[in-house]
Structure formats: structure tokens, C-alpha cells
Enzyme design. Structure first.
Site, mmCIF file in Angstrom:
data_model
loop_
_atom_site.group_PDB
_atom_site.id
_atom_site.type_symbol
_atom_site.label_atom_id
_atom_site.label_comp_id
_atom_site.label_asym_id
_atom_site.label_seq_id
_atom_site.Cartn_x
_atom_site.Cartn_y
_atom_site.Cartn_z
ATOM 1 N N LYS A 207 6.591 50.607 55.929
ATOM 2 C CA LYS A 207 7.511 51.735 56.069
ATOM 3 C C LYS A 207 7.344 52.687 54.884
ATOM 4 O O LYS A 207 7.195 53.884 55.053
ATOM 5 C CB LYS A 207 8.943 51.192 56.156
ATOM 6 C CG LYS A 207 9.979 52.266 56.294
ATOM 7 C CD LYS A 207 11.368 51.663 56.439
ATOM 8 C CE LYS A 207 12.410 52.762 56.287
ATOM 9 N NZ LYS A 207 13.777 52.272 56.368
ATOM 10 N N GLU A 213 2.512 44.134 47.672
ATOM 11 C CA GLU A 213 1.701 43.150 48.405
ATOM 12 C C GLU A 213 0.798 43.842 49.430
ATOM 13 O O GLU A 213 -0.403 43.586 49.509
ATOM 14 C CB GLU A 213 2.609 42.148 49.140
ATOM 15 C CG GLU A 213 3.404 41.215 48.250
ATOM 16 C CD GLU A 213 4.733 41.790 47.789
ATOM 17 O OE1 GLU A 213 4.921 43.034 47.860
ATOM 18 O OE2 GLU A 213 5.580 41.006 47.332
ATOM 19 N N GLY A 268 13.518 48.120 57.864
ATOM 20 C CA GLY A 268 12.322 47.274 57.939
ATOM 21 C C GLY A 268 12.483 46.091 58.881
ATOM 22 O O GLY A 268 11.639 45.835 59.749
ATOM 23 N N ARG A 269 13.594 45.380 58.747
ATOM 24 C CA ARG A 269 13.765 44.162 59.563
ATOM 25 C C ARG A 269 14.236 44.470 60.992
ATOM 26 O O ARG A 269 14.439 43.558 61.786
ATOM 27 C CB ARG A 269 14.718 43.196 58.862
ATOM 28 C CG ARG A 269 16.053 43.793 58.490
ATOM 29 C CD ARG A 269 16.784 42.921 57.482
ATOM 30 N NE ARG A 269 18.002 43.549 56.986
ATOM 31 C CZ ARG A 269 18.045 44.408 55.974
ATOM 32 N NH1 ARG A 269 16.942 44.761 55.352
ATOM 33 N NH2 ARG A 269 19.189 44.919 55.555
ATOM 34 N N GLU A 354 18.498 38.881 55.019
ATOM 35 C CA GLU A 354 18.364 40.125 54.249
ATOM 36 C C GLU A 354 19.488 41.086 54.656
ATOM 37 O O GLU A 354 19.882 41.954 53.889
ATOM 38 C CB GLU A 354 16.980 40.771 54.480
ATOM 39 C CG GLU A 354 16.592 41.741 53.375
ATOM 40 C CD GLU A 354 15.165 42.273 53.488
ATOM 41 O OE1 GLU A 354 14.888 43.036 54.415
ATOM 42 O OE2 GLU A 354 14.331 41.925 52.636
ATOM 43 N N HIS A 385 11.647 14.944 65.185
ATOM 44 C CA HIS A 385 10.950 13.872 64.472
ATOM 45 C C HIS A 385 10.834 14.189 62.998
ATOM 46 O O HIS A 385 9.973 13.648 62.302
ATOM 47 C CB HIS A 385 9.571 13.666 65.102
ATOM 48 C CG HIS A 385 9.681 13.185 66.511
ATOM 49 N ND1 HIS A 385 9.775 11.857 66.843
ATOM 50 C CD2 HIS A 385 9.806 13.873 67.671
ATOM 51 C CE1 HIS A 385 9.904 11.742 68.149
ATOM 52 N NE2 HIS A 385 9.935 12.959 68.671
ATOM 53 N N LYS A 505 11.255 42.599 41.999
ATOM 54 C CA LYS A 505 10.095 43.497 42.093
ATOM 55 C C LYS A 505 9.894 44.211 40.759
ATOM 56 O O LYS A 505 8.769 44.323 40.263
ATOM 57 C CB LYS A 505 10.336 44.571 43.160
ATOM 58 C CG LYS A 505 10.274 44.112 44.583
ATOM 59 C CD LYS A 505 10.356 45.344 45.512
ATOM 60 C CE LYS A 505 10.616 44.947 46.939
ATOM 61 N NZ LYS A 505 10.856 46.077 47.836
HETATM 62 O O1 F6P Z 1 11.327 43.634 50.065
HETATM 63 C C1 F6P Z 1 12.117 43.932 51.114
HETATM 64 C C2 F6P Z 1 11.540 44.952 52.042
HETATM 65 O O2 F6P Z 1 11.951 46.229 51.668
HETATM 66 C C3 F6P Z 1 11.946 44.641 53.471
HETATM 67 O O3 F6P Z 1 13.199 45.109 53.791
HETATM 68 C C4 F6P Z 1 10.847 45.274 54.245
HETATM 69 O O4 F6P Z 1 10.801 44.795 55.559
HETATM 70 C C5 F6P Z 1 9.652 44.853 53.408
HETATM 71 O O5 F6P Z 1 10.123 44.941 52.087
HETATM 72 C C6 F6P Z 1 8.415 45.663 53.598
HETATM 73 O O6 F6P Z 1 8.592 47.006 53.295
HETATM 74 P P1 F6P Z 1 7.554 48.088 53.736
HETATM 75 O O7 F6P Z 1 7.487 48.108 55.209
HETATM 76 O O8 F6P Z 1 8.053 49.383 53.169
HETATM 77 O O9 F6P Z 1 6.216 47.725 53.134
#
Ligand code: F6P
Length: 537
Positions: A207, A213, A268-269, A354, A385, A505
Site C-alpha cells: 500500500k 521488508e 492493509g488488512r 491488528e 492430534h 519499526k
Molecule cells: O506493519 C503493519 C502494516 O502497516 C500492516 O497494516 C500492513 O498490512 C503491512 O504493514 C504492509 O504494509 P504495506 O502494504 O504498506 O507494505
């Protein structure tokens, strides 16, 4: 600090009622009411929702509905659909429901109807997905794409990977899908291991397009493509972006022609039905993807228009409040008896935790009650199990959601009967248990009797559907999305921000240069300093 929730008449009545009912056994509730199963079951939008195996009576529900009324749930659910800026800490509307609104609907944000833009992105996604699926989109050296690697994290990964796994049955098996999220280099290394760069498309899903990452993985993927295809012109054929941030996408070197956009009013979620769903659409095809959206939309409509008493997400939310805030249960388990839903609990963890893992009310006060439960789970029967022992005989109360389907997508002799028999047996065992007398009557040695007793009285909901289709998946996801929102309304917290992920972060950004330059002076606490020292050595 008194936030007012506990002063509500309905809350006080629930506290009193809880004292009266807390020791009543589910078995007694069933014995007292022959109609109980019927009374506490809904069959809406193709979901058979049995909530009779809960520690509730009609009065409990009446009081919980009163609580929802006192919290204005009926009116406030509409605020979300109407695009009001209910994400107050980020001053944003919350309109994931608009993403699945049919063509021709009208939903306004800042005076602009957003539905045409949503459908034009969907059309662009469909055209692109078709080109990949029919081999018309060629890699730089002219080969069709065979491998699709989604790079993203959180909502930009969990929705796509969950949906891909859930709908694998409907996917094009000639295409190979992989998902990279972790900044651990092994994740990307394994995803590209043994595949041909010339046949590989990377979907960079972010987003913000600034997430450490994702950007790190995307840069390494870019290097890998260039190491094989040498010309930077290859990037346009092997990378597309899903983002709200065109400027950053451009800086990365992806042509904004190859960008599929969405908007800041998609969290995002809550984004799996935005452009973030591109990998899903490529896998199952645009037609099936439209069915998925339609399933979401049907549940949106159910949540929006159905009175609270017949409203599946509302009832789920209220049951969650009942256990979380009155029984003080700390967790909520989700056990899908459908192997394709194996990533569903992981997906729900971000959605629920979240969203409702919050300590501050909308008004900025510290809450004086428990908020979001810990969600966890695994597909049945594997869990049986493994950890079900604790669910049956441990000392913790764990409400369970069972999710099952009548038909298997892969009918194999008696497998489905065994699977569903197990799901139904678990709900029965949890609720009704096995008494000392029953164990003794079986002739069990006296010293073993206490070990073989099951107290029961362990609550569960059962969601029973016919068969896992794209629209059913949409309904299930939307059902949890809306129950999360209702809980947020009751707790008066904001389910749509995520400030709690920020501190880690920021601190990681401080530590990165300290790991890379061994001479920087360390000014952390003694534990962190020593750990950095260990890494440096
Ligand atoms: O670290 C949390 C977050 O902001 C989530 O809410 C989101 O889904 C994820 O990081 C990834 O964010 P982006 O889509 O901006 O890379």
C-alpha cells in the site's frame, strides 16, 4: 479511568447476569430447552450458523443486543458504508465494502463517487490477468509467464496467500504461485530457487511502497532479474506494482502503466478485494474473482441491512465480548475442517489482532476492560492430534469457531464423512464432556477416572456451508471483517489504525547501521547492547 462502558445499564445487567449463569452447564441449557438448537441457529447467505453450544440463554442474548443498541451499532455500521471518516486517528474513511460494490452503485468520498474508479482498476486487473493466463503477456525474452511471485507483507501478503490456498482448486495449475513476505533472505531465495527468471513475474504489493521488508525483497528480486536478463527494460515485463503510492512505484523503476492502484480508505488488512487481489485473480481467473467479490458483497449487505438479532457478524462479535470481558477468556480458536482453509487462521490473526489489539478509546482514554482476543488455529483434524488436549481438559476456557463444508472438492471414498464426523464430535465433546459416572460405568480403573473425565461446558460456534467456492470464501472473510468492526464499536476503539506496529519499526531502523558499522557507539540498555555485540562478533 472510567471510560463509561461499564456504566452502561446493559453492561451492569450483563455483569449481574454473568454471576447467575457462569456456572450453568451447556448440558443443562440443552436439557431445559428442547428447541435450543433451532432457537440459536441462523441460516443466512448460505451459512448455517449454529451458536447453541454457547454458555448463553435467551436473556444473555437480549442483554448483549441491548449493549449493541446502547453502543449505537445499528446506526454506526451505516457510517462505515457511507464513507464517514470513522478511522479518526488517521482521518480516513473505511471503505473496503466499496471494493465489492456492484457497477453502477454510488459511494462518495469527499464528494466524489469512487465506484467507477474501483471498477476501472478491476477491469485493468482482469485484462492483465487474462493476458498472463492466455500467455499473451511475454517476458522480456519472449517467453510466456509461468511463475508469479507476490512480494508483500501483512495485509499485502496474508490475504493473497490465504485466498490462493483457499481457492487453489479453481486455480490454473500451469501457473506456479509463490509468496515472499519475510525480510529473511531465505524466503526470497527459496521462492526463486529452480525457476527461470525469463518466465517469472513479480507482483510487488505494498500500500505504502515504503515497507522495509517488501522493498528489500523487491530490490533483491530486481537484481536477480537483471542478473539474468541484463537490460533494465526487462523490469517492465517482469514487475508490476499494487500500491497507493505512484511516486514511489515510479522511483523503483516500475512503469506506472504496470501499476494497479487503490486508495487510502482501504486498510492493509482489509485490502484483499483491492488491487492487492491481483495474484488471486490471475490464479482463479477474472470470472471466479467476480464471484469472490459477489460473496463479499452479499455478506456486506447482510451485515448492513439485517436486524441485529439475525445478523451473523453481530452475534459473533457479541459472543466474543461475552467470553472476553465476562468469562475473561483470553483467546479465540478458529478450526477450519477444510484443508484449503489452512492459512485462514493466520489471515484472521492480522485482521482481528491488528484491528482490535488496542488499549485506547476513540476519545483517547485508557480502556478499563479487556479488548481484542488472541486468535489462533489450525485446520482440523491436525489440531486434534496436537493441541486439542488443552482445549478439552486444560485449565483455560477457549471458545472455538468450527468451519466446515458438506461437500469436499476432492471426494475420496469416506474421507469427507470422517472429516465432518470429527468436526461435529469435537463440538459435542467440548460442550457435553464426559462425567465421572460415565467413565466409571465403562469399567475404568479407579485411579484413572479423574484423568478420563471431560468437564465439557466449553463453548463453540459451528459454521456449516455446502462447498468451498469463491463466493463462500468471500462471505466468510467479510463475516469476520464485520464482526471485528462491531467489537470495535462496543469497546469504543479504532479497529482501523495500527500505531502499535510503529515503535519496533523505528527502533530497527536505528539498529541497522549499528549492525553494519561495528565502531558506532551503542547507547541502548545493557541487554540490547550485549545482543548487538554478540551479532557484531
Ligand atoms: O506493519 C503493519 C502494516 O502497516 C500492516 O497494516 C500492513 O498490512 C503491512 O504493514 C504492509 O504494509 P504495506 O502494504 O504498506 O507494505
Amino acid at each position: 479511568m472510567n471510560t463509561g462502558l461499564k456504566n452502561l445499564e446493559s453492561w451492569k445487567n450483563l455483569e449481574k447476569h454473568f454471576d447467575e449463569i457462569k456456572n450453568v452447564h451447556i448440558k443443562t441449557l440443552f436439557a431445559e430447552d428442547k428447541n435450543r438448537a433451532k432457537r440459536f441457529t441462523l441460516n443466512e447467505t448460505g451459512i448455517y450458523f449454529d451458536f447453541s453450544k454457547h454458555r448463553i440463554t435467551g436473556e444473555t442474548l437480549d442483554l448483549l443486543f441491548k449493549l449493541a443498541e446502547e453502543r449505537g451499532v445499528e446506526k454506526r455500521r451505516l457510517e462505515m458504508f457511507a464513507g464517514e471518516k470513522i478511522n479518526v486517528t488517521e482521518e480516513r474513511a473505511v471503505l473496503h465494502t466499496a471494493l465489492r460494490a456492484p457497477k453502477g452503485s454510488e459511494i462518495f468520498v469527499d464528494g466524489k463517487n469512487i465506484v467507477p474508479d474501483i471498477h476501472s482498476v478491476l477491469d485493468k486487473m482482469s485484462a492483465f490477468a487474462d493476458k498472463i493466463r492466455n500467455g499473451k503477456w511475454k517476458g522480456y525474452s519472449g517467453k510466456p509467464i509461468k511463475n508469479i511471485i507476490n512480494i508483500g507483507i501483512g495485509g499485502s501478503d496474508l490475504g493473497p496467500v490465504m485466498a490462493y490456498e483457499a481457492l487453489k482448486h479453481y486455480s490454473d495449475r500451469l501457473l506456479n504461485f509463490r509468496f515472499v513476505s519475510n525480510v529473511d533472505g531465505s524466503d526470497l531465495a527459496e521462492a526463486i530457487n529452480g525457476i527461470d527468471a525469463e518466465e517469472t513475474l513479480f507482483i510487488v504489493a505494498s500500500k505504502t511502497f515504503t515497507t522495509l521488508e517488501t522493498m528489500t525483497n523487491a530490490q533483491s528480486a530486481r537484481k536477480w532479474i537483471l542478473s539474468k536478463l541484463t537490460d533494465t527494460k526487462a523490469i517492465a515485463k517482469h514487475f508490476v506494482a499494487l500500491s497507493t503510492n505512484a511516486a514511489e512505484v515510479g522511483k523503483f523503476g516500475i512503469d506506472t502503466e504496470n501499476m494497479f492502484g487503490f486508495w487510502d480508505w482501504v486498510g492493509g488488512r482489509y485490502s484483499m478485494t483491492s488491487a492487492i487481489g491481483l495474484s488471486t485473480m490471475i490464479a482463479i481467473g477474472p470470472e471466479n474473482y467476480r464471484l469472490l467479490l459477489d460473496g463479499f458483497h452479499q455478506m456486506d449487505e447482510h451485515f448492513k441491512n439485517t436486524p441485529l438479532r439475525k445478523n451473523i457478524p453481530v452475534i459473533m462479535a457479541l459472543l466474543g465480548i461475552w467470553y472476553n470481558d465476562f468469562f475473561k477468556a483470553e483467546t479465540q480458536a478458529v478450526f477450519p475442517y477444510e484443508n484449503y482453509l489452512k492459512r485462514f487462521p493466520a489471515y484472521l490473526q492480522q485482521l482481528t489482532m491488528e484491528s482490535n489489539g488496542k488499549q485506547t478509546t476513540l476519545g483517547g482514554q485508557r480502556v478499563d476492560y479487556q479488548t481484542g482476543a488472541i486468535y489462533w488455529g489450525e485446520p482440523g483434524t491436525n489440531g486434534q492430534h496436537s493441541f486439542y488436549q488443552l482445549v478439552h481438559q486444560g485449565t483455560k476456557l477457549i471458545p472455538v469457531d468450527f468451519i466446515g463444508f458438506k461437500e469436499s472438492l476432492n471426494p475420496l471414498s469416506a474421507h469427507q464423512d470422517y472429516l465432518i464426523a470429527n468436526m461435529l464430535a469435537q463440538g459435542e465433546a467440548l460442550a457435553f464432556g464426559k462425567t465421572e459416572e460415565q467413565v466409571r460405568a465403562e469399567g475404568v480403573a479407579p485411579e484413572l477416572i479423574p484423568h478420563k473425565v471431560f468437564d465439557g461446558n466449553r463453548p463453540s460456534s459451528t459454521f456449516f456451508l455446502d462447498v468451498l467456492t469463491p463466493d463462500k470464501l468471500g462471505k466468510l472473510v467479510a463475516m469476520y471483517e464485520h464482526s471485528v468492526y462491531v467489537q470495535g464499536l462496543i469497546w469504543n476503539i479504532n479497529p482501523f489504525d495500527q500505531w502499535g506496529v510503529e515503535l519496533g519499526k523505528v527502533l530497527a531502523k536505528n539498529i541497522i547501521p549499528e549492525l553494519q558499522d561495528k565502531n558506532t557507539e551503542l547507547r541502548h540498555d545493557s541487554s540490547t547492547n550485549a545482543l548487538i555485540g554478540f551479532y557484531r562478533r
